[in-house]
Design an enzyme around this catalytic site. Structure first.
Site, short mmCIF file in Angstrom:
data_model
loop_
_atom_site.label_atom_id
_atom_site.label_comp_id
_atom_site.label_asym_id
_atom_site.label_seq_id
_atom_site.Cartn_x
_atom_site.Cartn_y
_atom_site.Cartn_z
N ASN A 209 52.15 54.45 -28.31
CA ASN A 209 52.24 54.86 -26.90
C ASN A 209 51.49 53.87 -26.02
OD1 ASN A 209 49.37 55.79 -26.66
ND2 ASN A 209 50.06 57.13 -28.31
N ASP A 278 51.90 62.70 -32.13
CA ASP A 278 52.16 64.06 -32.62
C ASP A 278 53.13 64.02 -33.80
OD1 ASP A 278 50.57 65.45 -30.81
OD2 ASP A 278 52.08 65.22 -29.24
N LYS A 288 61.66 45.76 -44.78
CA LYS A 288 62.15 45.78 -43.40
C LYS A 288 63.55 46.40 -43.36
CE LYS A 288 63.47 42.81 -39.63
NZ LYS A 288 63.85 41.47 -39.23
N PHE A 323 41.40 65.67 -24.16
CA PHE A 323 42.08 65.11 -22.99
C PHE A 323 43.52 65.59 -22.99
CE2 PHE A 323 39.84 61.76 -20.52
CZ PHE A 323 38.57 61.95 -21.06
N LYS A 337 46.24 74.17 -23.88
CA LYS A 337 45.60 73.37 -24.96
C LYS A 337 44.16 73.82 -25.17
CE LYS A 337 48.51 69.46 -23.98
NZ LYS A 337 48.68 68.15 -23.39
N1 CTP Z 1 45.20 65.38 -30.28
C1 CTP Z 1 44.71 65.33 -31.57
N2 CTP Z 1 45.57 65.20 -32.62
C2 CTP Z 1 46.89 65.14 -32.43
C3 CTP Z 1 47.41 65.19 -31.12
C4 CTP Z 1 46.53 65.31 -30.07
O1 CTP Z 1 43.49 65.38 -31.74
N3 CTP Z 1 47.69 65.01 -33.47
C5 CTP Z 1 44.24 65.53 -29.17
C6 CTP Z 1 44.20 64.37 -28.22
O2 CTP Z 1 43.24 63.41 -28.63
C7 CTP Z 1 43.82 65.04 -26.92
C8 CTP Z 1 44.39 66.41 -27.03
O3 CTP Z 1 44.64 66.64 -28.41
O4 CTP Z 1 42.42 65.16 -26.78
C9 CTP Z 1 45.68 66.66 -26.28
O5 CTP Z 1 46.65 65.82 -26.73
P1 CTP Z 1 48.19 65.83 -26.18
O6 CTP Z 1 48.97 64.96 -27.08
O7 CTP Z 1 48.24 65.56 -24.75
O8 CTP Z 1 48.61 67.30 -26.31
P2 CTP Z 1 49.26 68.03 -27.46
O9 CTP Z 1 48.31 69.07 -27.87
O10 CTP Z 1 49.72 67.08 -28.49
O11 CTP Z 1 50.48 68.75 -26.78
P3 CTP Z 1 51.85 68.12 -26.17
O12 CTP Z 1 52.20 66.94 -26.99
O13 CTP Z 1 52.74 69.23 -26.30
O14 CTP Z 1 51.53 67.76 -24.77
#
Ligand code: CTP
Length: 413
Positions: A209, A278, A288, A323, A337
């Site tokens: 990302n 995620d 590859k 965050f 969250k």
């Molecule tokens: N986070 C984490 N582990 C993951 C995904 C997210 O620890 N696998 C943490 C991030 O570091 C951040 C928080 O969760 O502090 C929120 O992450 P975000 O990706 O914005 O939210 P999600 O809970 O993943 O929800 P969504 O993707 O539905 O927005």
């Protein structure tokens, strides 16, 4: 950041002296009162006028300066100094300060000074590696001076090796780490995560990302400036590790999970600024992937949610801050969250907001806790970092987990 601080720079006769005006200028811009003392030999490499123009202060050279005022300057300046750094420090000057010799203005003020002292050796590799120089540096360390190790590289004498003075920005960071903030987080352990994660598809490609790590690195640096013991678990970024921070480099969400959970138990606060993937490819191909006609699809599987794991395995009194980066329904999604992951605080920001988001030096955040939402105005990521740390440790005190919560000092920068 250095308002009200007096930094004395001692410059001895090495070619690296030409870089010190840059350091003096940086310190001046950070608000410090910068006093420069040259040895006679340093005067062969750089002129006092350069420093006088940059600092607005008279540059001192020897004890018996023609200006009478400077006859007692060594004591007055030594008392006024908040920090004394000798850079570059030649083998000769190191030998003198190790043994208490005071035969010129620089070594005299240095001997009279009780402020924190930094010695920055810069010389030919053979001189640096000579056991006599190494012994003298050990003596300096024993007397409480901080020796900043020279870098390795191509030296002015044509040799390659250790002996190169670190760049002025690194020297300035050492000074900031020592002087910029009250050490109100001394004794606290803080774990920060930052940057993106990269999830391999095959040996050539990955999914990631846009996170640059700036927010997390700013938090880690601010916490270190305030005396905390900081571990920074970071995905791949282009940023240098902040000084005084233990950097643990990871690539994937799985690696980040392992490192964070390993270190989590002993932390007073964990701040998860990383943009963790995620999903990751369900299979990582060994070779590859070659293109073929038509469309392809990639099967993805969920990664572990590190923050949710921390919420479930929280140590008594430990403060957890996540965050949340959103493009819509920022407050609702972020509040969800907070509850779902059982954390104390979510720092929410919107990609749609001007001055917030990936790669910017500023941020516009809303703090979400059980008590409600608090929107902060646009500020630099460093300011956000400091105000966030103020809140984290104030609220930790409220939870009874971390005693002696620091005063609400507001942003320093
Ligand atoms: N986070 C984490 N582990 C993951 C995904 C997210 O620890 N696998 C943490 C991030 O570091 C951040 C928080 O969760 O502090 C929120 O992450 P975000 O990706 O914005 O939210 P999600 O809970 O993943 O929800 P969504 O993707 O539905 O927005």
């Amino acid at each position: 950041m250095l308002q009200g601080k007096t930094v004395v720079l001692g410059v001895s006769g090495g070619i690296a002296a030409y870089k010190i005006p840059n350091l003096a200028s940086r310190l001046k811009k950070l608000g410090a009162d910068v006093e420069v003392i040259l040895t006679e030999n340093a005067g062969n490499f750089i002129t006092p006028i350069t420093f006088e123009a940059l600092t607005g202060n008279r540059c001192l050279i020897n004890t018996f300066d023609r200006n009478f005022r400077f006859q007692v300057e060594h004591v007055e300046l030594a008392k006024r100094a908040d920090l004394f750094m000798i850079a570059p420090a030649t083998a000769n000057v190191i030998a003198k300060i190790a043994h208490g010799l005071a035969d010129d203005m620089l070594t005299t003020v240095f001997l009279a000074c009780q402020a924190p002292k930094f010695v920055v050796p810069a010389m030919n590799t053979r001189m640096y590696e000579n056991p006599v120089t190494q012994d003298n540096l050990d003596i300096c360390r024993r007397y409480g001076m901080k020796v900043i190790e020279p870098a390795r590289g191509y030296l002015a004498c044509g040799d390659t090796g250790a002996g190169k003075m670190p760049e002025p920005d690194i020297l300035a960071e050492h000074i900031l780490l020592e002087l910029a903030c009250e050490k109100d987080l001394a004794g606290k352990k803080v774990l920060v995560t930052a940057g993106p994660t990269c999830e391999a598809i095959d040996p050539v490609r990955y999914i990631t990302n846009h996170s640059t790590g700036k927010m997390g690195y700013a938090i880690a640096q601010a916490a270190a400036f305030r005396g905390a013991q900081v571990t920074l678990v970071s995905g791949p970024t282009a940023l240098a590790a902040p000084l005084g921070v233990k950097l643990v480099e990871v690539v994937s969400a799985r690696e980040m999970f392992e490192e964070v959970t390993k270190a989590a138990g002993e932390q007073d606060a964990i701040i998860k600024a990383a943009a963790v993937a995620d999903y990751r490819p369900a299979y990582v191909r060994d070779e590859k992937t070659k293109k073929s006609g038509g469309q392809v699809s990639l099967e993805l599987e969920r990664t572990d949610d590190i923050l949710a794991w921390l919420g479930e395995h929280r140590q008594p009194g430990q403060f957890l801050c996540g965050f949340s980066m959103e493009t819509q329904n920022v407050l609702e999604n972020s509040r969800e969250k907070l509850l779902k992951k059982h954390v104390d605080m979510i720092v929410a920001n919107s990609l749609r907001e001007e001055g917030a988001g990936f790669g910017t030096d500023t941020n516009v955040v809303t703090l979400i806790t059980q008590d409600g939402a608090e929107q902060w105005e646009k500020m630099t990521k460093f300011q956000v970092a400091h105000r966030l740390l103020d809140r984290v440790f104030k609220d930790s005190g409220k939870n009874g987990g971390i005693p002696d919560s620091p005063p609400d000092m507001g942003a320093d920068f």
